[in-house]
Design an enzyme around this catalytic site. Structure first.
Site, short mmCIF file in Angstrom:
data_model
loop_
_atom_site.label_atom_id
_atom_site.label_comp_id
_atom_site.label_asym_id
_atom_site.label_seq_id
_atom_site.Cartn_x
_atom_site.Cartn_y
_atom_site.Cartn_z
N ASP A 30 0.59 -1.23 0.09
CA ASP A 30 0.03 0.05 -0.06
C ASP A 30 0.81 1.32 0.01
O ASP A 30 0.66 2.23 -0.59
CB ASP A 30 -1.02 -0.05 1.24
C1 LIG Z 1 -2.50 -4.04 -5.16
S1 LIG Z 1 -2.57 -3.30 -3.77
C2 LIG Z 1 -3.42 -4.35 -2.84
C3 LIG Z 1 -3.36 -3.88 -1.34
O1 LIG Z 1 -4.46 -3.43 -0.66
C4 LIG Z 1 -4.92 -4.45 0.28
O2 LIG Z 1 -5.46 -3.41 1.39
P1 LIG Z 1 -7.00 -3.26 1.42
O3 LIG Z 1 -7.56 -4.47 0.87
O4 LIG Z 1 -7.24 -2.90 2.73
O5 LIG Z 1 -7.11 -2.05 0.13
C5 LIG Z 1 -3.77 -5.06 0.76
O6 LIG Z 1 -2.81 -4.40 1.56
C6 LIG Z 1 -3.18 -5.64 -0.68
O7 LIG Z 1 -1.71 -5.63 -0.53
#
Ligand SMILES: CSC[C@H]1O[C@H](OP(=O)(O)O)[C@H](O)[C@@H]1O
EC number: 5.3.1.23
Length: 410
Positions: free
Chosen positions: A276
């Site tokens: 992220d």
């Molecule tokens: C390709 S970035 C995906 C990244 O985002 C996810 O977090 P969230 O589902 O809370 O938006 C997770 O950290 C992933 O690695």
């Protein structure tokens, strides 16, 4: 609303129609949610109906595109519109704090438009609206191409650099949805991934899961992907498993608590995760549970790979200590409220409705950070669309500013 084809988180018909796949309801229900402006954009991001660092940035910008195209007569001049865009992007930035892609896109848009107006002071409102549309469309196209480059580079790096384990006699647990692998063809490439980093987190293909897709293209059935459930939102069991079954990639779901036992019992070529926000020294913010996977990988001498486009790398943030970590509401951890998860089905219809969605004893305190920080010294490689960045074992951190200068020729 027509039933969507699976695996496309974002559907944009220029200039003014945007819908997102409601990921709180996947995989049991494929529902499209209309996004008619920045308020809808903020809401679907904050509620995690759409999630994933790149997808968050893209939906935020496209929600602004549809917003300003709805009633452009609101502004008499391009400068007035730029004031609105500046306020709107700062509002969208309050939806979620950790993924840097959102802030990178909003700042780049503001800077681009300000310099455009400076160079073309007579630009009309409709011409500025067109520039914002082109910016959003370019984000969609670039993210997909970045992910396909990350996938190809990461798949090659694993085959060239990750220790190639001899096939073991123990076959994988066959994936019920694809032909069970016969014991005579055990996996020779095994990777473990966490959370969801696929087409549902991006404009398509995916980052870490994009590497799995590219590796599957190259080695086929010799690949076996393990994915963790990823409590509490269950991105792994609900989204990544959904993508792997859809693509017929041999895969096995494990609980988050099984990762160490997996590495102890199954030879694993690499752990591949998304990001992220990657700080300038390589410390990486990613879904909660990533740090402990890196510790387990280090203990078992398994390469730990972070897959991230440069839009997820934040050279203005020196280290992981400077990355804001989002804390999510308690009820997202102790109930299934708002999210469809298997064990809250109608099995116990006699229970009160609240009990059917409660996953913990009432009254217990909770701590629910959505991300954690993996220190750079536990990361073997950072796979970007411009190249795979590594460091010597003696180096505790990466020099990503230097890598950026080298890879972008600046
Ligand atoms: C390709 S970035 C995906 C990244 O985002 C996810 O977090 P969230 O589902 O809370 O938006 C997770 O950290 C992933 O690695």
């Amino acid at each position: 609303m027509p039933k969507p084809s699976a695996l496309q988180a974002i559907r944009f018909e220029p200039p003014g129609t945007l819908t997102v796949l409601d990921q709180l309801l996947l995989p049991y229900d494929e529902t499209l949610v209309p996004v008619t402006g920045i308020d809808d954009g903020h809401r679907v991001i904050k509620a995690m109906q759409v999630r994933g660092a790149p997808a968050i940035a893209i939906v935020a910008i496209l929600s602004l595109v549809v917003d300003i195209h709805a009633r452009p007569e609101r502004w008499a001049t391009a400068s007035e519109l730029l004031v609105y865009i500046t306020e709107a992007t700062h509002y969208l930035e309050t939806s979620r704090p950790t993924a840097v892609n959102l802030f990178e896109a909003t700042k780049r848009l503001r800077d681009t438009l300000a310099s455009t107006i400076h160079v073309h002071p007579n630009l009309s409102v409709s011409e500025l609206c067109q520039r914002v549309l082109e910016f959003g469309e370019a984000m969609l196209a670039r993210d997909l191409s970045d992910n396909q480059r990350i996938g190809a580079l990461g798949a090659t790096w694993i085959q060239e650099q990750a220790p190639h384990r001899a096939p073991e006699c123990k076959p994988e647990v066959p994936n019920a949805s694809v032909q069970p692998r016969s014991p005579s063809t055990p996996a020779t490439w095994r990777i473990l991934t966490h959370c969801n980093t696929g087409a549902l987190a991006t404009a398509g293909w995916g980052t870490a899961l994009g590497i799995a897709r590219s590796l599957f293209q190259q080695v086929g059935e010799q690949l076996h992907v393990y994915c963790t459930e990823t409590r509490p939102y269950m991105q792994g069991s609900r989204l990544t498993a959904y993508e792997l079954v859809h693509d017929k990639i041999p895969a096995t779901l494990i609980t988050d608590s099984m990762a160490a036992a997996l590495l102890a019992s199954r030879t694993t070529n690499a752990i591949v995760v998304g990001a992220d926000r990657v700080a300038a020294n390589g410390d990486t913010a990613n879904k909660i549970g990533t740090y402990q996977l890196a510790v387990v990988a280090h203990h078992h001498n398994v390469p730990f790979m972070v897959a991230a486009p440069w839009t997820s790398i934040d050279l203005t943030t020196p280290s992981g200590a400077d990355i804001p970590i989002e804390e999510r509401p308690s009820d997202e951890m102790v109930t299934a409220k708002g999210r469809v998860v298997p064990h809250t089905s109608s099995l116990h219809t006699e229970l009160p409705a609240d009990a059917r969605v409660r996953l913990a004893a009432p009254g217990i305190a909770t701590w629910n950070p959505a991300f954690d920080i993996t220190p750079a010294h536990l990361i073997s490689a950072i796979v970007t669309e411009r190249g795979v960045i590594t460091k010597s074992d003696s180096q505790a951190t990466f020099d990503l500013a230097g890598s950026h200068a080298r890879l972008f020729g600046v």
